[in-house]
Scaffold this motif. Structure first.
Motif, PDB file in Angstrom:
ATOM      1  N   TYR A  19       0.063  -3.641   9.496  1.00  0.00           N
ATOM      2  CA  TYR A  19      -1.127  -4.435   9.193  1.00  0.00           C
ATOM      3  C   TYR A  19      -0.784  -5.735   8.477  1.00  0.00           C
ATOM      4  CZ  TYR A  19      -3.660  -0.334  10.689  1.00  0.00           C
ATOM      5  OH  TYR A  19      -4.151   0.704  11.447  1.00  0.00           O
ATOM      6  N   GLN A  20       0.359  -6.290   8.772  1.00  0.00           N
ATOM      7  CA  GLN A  20       0.781  -7.551   8.172  1.00  0.00           C
ATOM      8  C   GLN A  20      -0.291  -8.617   8.397  1.00  0.00           C
ATOM      9  OE1 GLN A  20       4.478  -9.038   9.670  1.00  0.00           O
ATOM     10  NE2 GLN A  20       4.527 -10.744   8.270  1.00  0.00           N
ATOM     11  N   GLY A  21      -0.634  -9.319   7.322  1.00  0.00           N
ATOM     12  CA  GLY A  21      -1.619 -10.398   7.411  1.00  0.00           C
ATOM     13  C   GLY A  21      -3.042  -9.969   7.094  1.00  0.00           C
ATOM     14  N   ARG A  22      -3.307  -8.681   7.083  1.00  0.00           N
ATOM     15  CA  ARG A  22      -4.652  -8.200   6.783  1.00  0.00           C
ATOM     16  C   ARG A  22      -4.849  -8.145   5.266  1.00  0.00           C
ATOM     17  NH1 ARG A  22      -7.503  -3.057   9.632  1.00  0.00           N
ATOM     18  NH2 ARG A  22      -6.920  -4.287  11.451  1.00  0.00           N
ATOM     19  N   LEU A  23      -6.062  -8.449   4.812  1.00  0.00           N
ATOM     20  CA  LEU A  23      -6.365  -8.369   3.385  1.00  0.00           C
ATOM     21  C   LEU A  23      -6.169  -6.942   2.894  1.00  0.00           C
ATOM     22  CD1 LEU A  23      -9.610 -10.527   3.225  1.00  0.00           C
ATOM     23  CD2 LEU A  23      -7.352 -11.156   2.368  1.00  0.00           C
ATOM     24  N   ILE A  24      -5.622  -6.798   1.691  1.00  0.00           N
ATOM     25  CA  ILE A  24      -5.364  -5.475   1.128  1.00  0.00           C
ATOM     26  C   ILE A  24      -6.655  -4.653   1.076  1.00  0.00           C
ATOM     27  CG2 ILE A  24      -4.542  -4.196  -0.899  1.00  0.00           C
ATOM     28  CD1 ILE A  24      -2.280  -5.741   0.428  1.00  0.00           C
ATOM     29  N   GLY A  25      -7.744  -5.259   0.724  1.00  0.00           N
ATOM     30  CA  GLY A  25      -9.026  -4.558   0.644  1.00  0.00           C
ATOM     31  C   GLY A  25      -9.581  -4.121   1.977  1.00  0.00           C
ATOM     32  N   ASP A  26      -9.011  -4.609   3.082  1.00  0.00           N
ATOM     33  CA  ASP A  26      -9.477  -4.250   4.421  1.00  0.00           C
ATOM     34  C   ASP A  26      -8.551  -3.275   5.140  1.00  0.00           C
ATOM     35  OD1 ASP A  26     -11.644  -5.925   4.094  1.00  0.00           O
ATOM     36  OD2 ASP A  26     -10.724  -7.617   5.123  1.00  0.00           O
ATOM     37  N   LEU A  27      -7.516  -2.811   4.458  1.00  0.00           N
ATOM     38  CA  LEU A  27      -6.592  -1.874   5.097  1.00  0.00           C
ATOM     39  C   LEU A  27      -7.279  -0.533   5.319  1.00  0.00           C
ATOM     40  CD1 LEU A  27      -3.344  -2.642   3.070  1.00  0.00           C
ATOM     41  CD2 LEU A  27      -3.836  -3.295   5.429  1.00  0.00           C
ATOM     42  N   PRO A  28      -6.991   0.121   6.456  1.00  0.00           N
ATOM     43  CA  PRO A  28      -7.616   1.422   6.742  1.00  0.00           C
ATOM     44  C   PRO A  28      -7.191   2.492   5.735  1.00  0.00           C
ATOM     45  CG  PRO A  28      -6.431   0.577   8.672  1.00  0.00           C
ATOM     46  CD  PRO A  28      -6.135  -0.345   7.533  1.00  0.00           C
ATOM     47  N   GLY A  29      -8.102   3.394   5.448  1.00  0.00           N
ATOM     48  CA  GLY A  29      -7.846   4.471   4.510  1.00  0.00           C
ATOM     49  C   GLY A  29      -6.660   5.330   4.901  1.00  0.00           C
ATOM     50  N   ALA A  30      -6.497   5.581   6.195  1.00  0.00           N
ATOM     51  CA  ALA A  30      -5.378   6.416   6.649  1.00  0.00           C
ATOM     52  C   ALA A  30      -4.037   5.751   6.339  1.00  0.00           C
ATOM     53  CB  ALA A  30      -5.501   6.701   8.144  1.00  0.00           C
ATOM     54  N   TYR A  31      -3.970   4.442   6.472  1.00  0.00           N
ATOM     55  CA  TYR A  31      -2.740   3.707   6.164  1.00  0.00           C
ATOM     56  C   TYR A  31      -2.450   3.761   4.671  1.00  0.00           C
ATOM     57  CZ  TYR A  31       0.564  -0.267   6.371  1.00  0.00           C
ATOM     58  OH  TYR A  31       1.672  -1.086   6.287  1.00  0.00           O
ATOM     59  N   LEU A  32      -3.480   3.621   3.861  1.00  0.00           N
ATOM     60  CA  LEU A  32      -3.322   3.699   2.414  1.00  0.00           C
ATOM     61  C   LEU A  32      -2.897   5.103   1.986  1.00  0.00           C
ATOM     62  CD1 LEU A  32      -6.498   1.657   1.510  1.00  0.00           C
ATOM     63  CD2 LEU A  32      -4.130   0.869   1.288  1.00  0.00           C
ATOM     64  N   ALA A  33      -3.462   6.121   2.641  1.00  0.00           N
ATOM     65  CA  ALA A  33      -3.080   7.505   2.341  1.00  0.00           C
ATOM     66  C   ALA A  33      -1.627   7.756   2.717  1.00  0.00           C
ATOM     67  CB  ALA A  33      -4.009   8.471   3.065  1.00  0.00           C
ATOM     68  N   TRP A  34      -1.168   7.133   3.802  1.00  0.00           N
ATOM     69  CA  TRP A  34       0.239   7.257   4.204  1.00  0.00           C
ATOM     70  C   TRP A  34       1.140   6.704   3.097  1.00  0.00           C
ATOM     71  CZ3 TRP A  34       4.037   3.558   5.014  1.00  0.00           C
ATOM     72  CH2 TRP A  34       5.201   4.017   5.611  1.00  0.00           C
ATOM     73  N   ALA A  50      -2.776   1.091  -4.235  1.00  0.00           N
ATOM     74  CA  ALA A  50      -3.328   2.286  -4.887  1.00  0.00           C
ATOM     75  C   ALA A  50      -4.803   2.087  -5.245  1.00  0.00           C
ATOM     76  CB  ALA A  50      -2.510   2.622  -6.126  1.00  0.00           C
ATOM     77  N   LEU A  51      -5.142   0.911  -5.738  1.00  0.00           N
ATOM     78  CA  LEU A  51      -6.529   0.620  -6.075  1.00  0.00           C
ATOM     79  C   LEU A  51      -7.401   0.632  -4.826  1.00  0.00           C
ATOM     80  CD1 LEU A  51      -8.775  -0.227  -8.009  1.00  0.00           C
ATOM     81  CD2 LEU A  51      -7.944  -2.597  -7.796  1.00  0.00           C
ATOM     82  N   SER A  52      -6.920   0.039  -3.750  1.00  0.00           N
ATOM     83  CA  SER A  52      -7.664   0.019  -2.497  1.00  0.00           C
ATOM     84  C   SER A  52      -7.889   1.440  -1.982  1.00  0.00           C
ATOM     85  CB  SER A  52      -6.922  -0.828  -1.460  1.00  0.00           C
ATOM     86  OG  SER A  52      -7.722  -1.037  -0.325  1.00  0.00           O
ATOM     87  N   LEU A  53      -6.883   2.295  -2.114  1.00  0.00           N
ATOM     88  CA  LEU A  53      -7.028   3.692  -1.712  1.00  0.00           C
ATOM     89  C   LEU A  53      -8.113   4.377  -2.545  1.00  0.00           C
ATOM     90  CD1 LEU A  53      -6.140   6.224  -0.153  1.00  0.00           C
ATOM     91  CD2 LEU A  53      -4.418   6.590  -1.916  1.00  0.00           C
ATOM     92  N   GLU A  54      -8.120   4.149  -3.846  1.00  0.00           N
ATOM     93  CA  GLU A  54      -9.137   4.757  -4.706  1.00  0.00           C
ATOM     94  C   GLU A  54     -10.539   4.311  -4.312  1.00  0.00           C
ATOM     95  OE1 GLU A  54      -9.121   7.113  -7.176  1.00  0.00           O
ATOM     96  OE2 GLU A  54      -7.068   7.414  -6.472  1.00  0.00           O
ATOM     97  N   LEU A  55     -10.705   3.028  -4.037  1.00  0.00           N
ATOM     98  CA  LEU A  55     -12.015   2.526  -3.621  1.00  0.00           C
ATOM     99  C   LEU A  55     -12.437   3.157  -2.306  1.00  0.00           C
ATOM    100  CD1 LEU A  55     -11.719  -1.260  -4.506  1.00  0.00           C
ATOM    101  CD2 LEU A  55     -12.942   0.513  -5.767  1.00  0.00           C
ATOM    102  N   ASP A  56     -11.508   3.232  -1.352  1.00  0.00           N
ATOM    103  CA  ASP A  56     -11.810   3.812  -0.049  1.00  0.00           C
ATOM    104  C   ASP A  56     -12.158   5.292  -0.190  1.00  0.00           C
ATOM    105  OD1 ASP A  56     -11.712   3.627   2.990  1.00  0.00           O
ATOM    106  OD2 ASP A  56     -10.271   5.250   2.596  1.00  0.00           O
ATOM    107  N   HIS A  57     -11.334   6.024  -0.902  1.00  0.00           N
ATOM    108  CA  HIS A  57     -11.506   7.466  -1.056  1.00  0.00           C
ATOM    109  C   HIS A  57     -12.838   7.816  -1.732  1.00  0.00           C
ATOM    110  CE1 HIS A  57     -10.355  11.636  -1.580  1.00  0.00           C
ATOM    111  NE2 HIS A  57     -10.707  11.538  -2.852  1.00  0.00           N
ATOM    112  N   ASN A  58     -13.274   6.998  -2.657  1.00  0.00           N
ATOM    113  CA  ASN A  58     -14.505   7.258  -3.397  1.00  0.00           C
ATOM    114  C   ASN A  58     -15.727   6.534  -2.835  1.00  0.00           C
ATOM    115  OD1 ASN A  58     -13.531   9.032  -5.557  1.00  0.00           O
ATOM    116  ND2 ASN A  58     -12.249   7.278  -6.058  1.00  0.00           N
TER     117      ASN A  58
END
Length: 68
Positions: A19-34, A50-58
């Motif tokens: 996901y190079q070039g994509r905003l950190i806040g727009d990364l898919p939850g599955a990628y963040l979980a990986w 990690a923060l983006s994952l927390e926002l997505d997860h919650n």
């Protein structure tokens, strides 16, 4: 978390990978979980992922909308 980290989620782009070039806040939850399973990179990037994952997860990604 630093005060500016939420703003960074909508301004900092992923520097490498699938996901190079994509905003950190727009990364898919599955990628963040990986990343969570494999280990977040050190420094600011890892902290933002990690923060983006927390926002997505919650279900709190809507918090980023006013910052865009």
């Amino acid at each position: 978390m630093e005060a500016e980290d939420l703003k960074r989620l909508v301004t900092v782009r992923m520097p490498y990978g699938k996901y190079q070039g994509r905003l950190i806040g727009d990364l898919p939850g599955a990628y963040l979980a990986w990343f969570a399973r494999k280990g977040f990179p050190p420094g600011q990037l890892g902290r933002l992922l990690a923060l983006s994952l927390e926002l997505d997860h919650n279900g709190l990604r809507g918090l980023l909308d006013p910052l865009r």
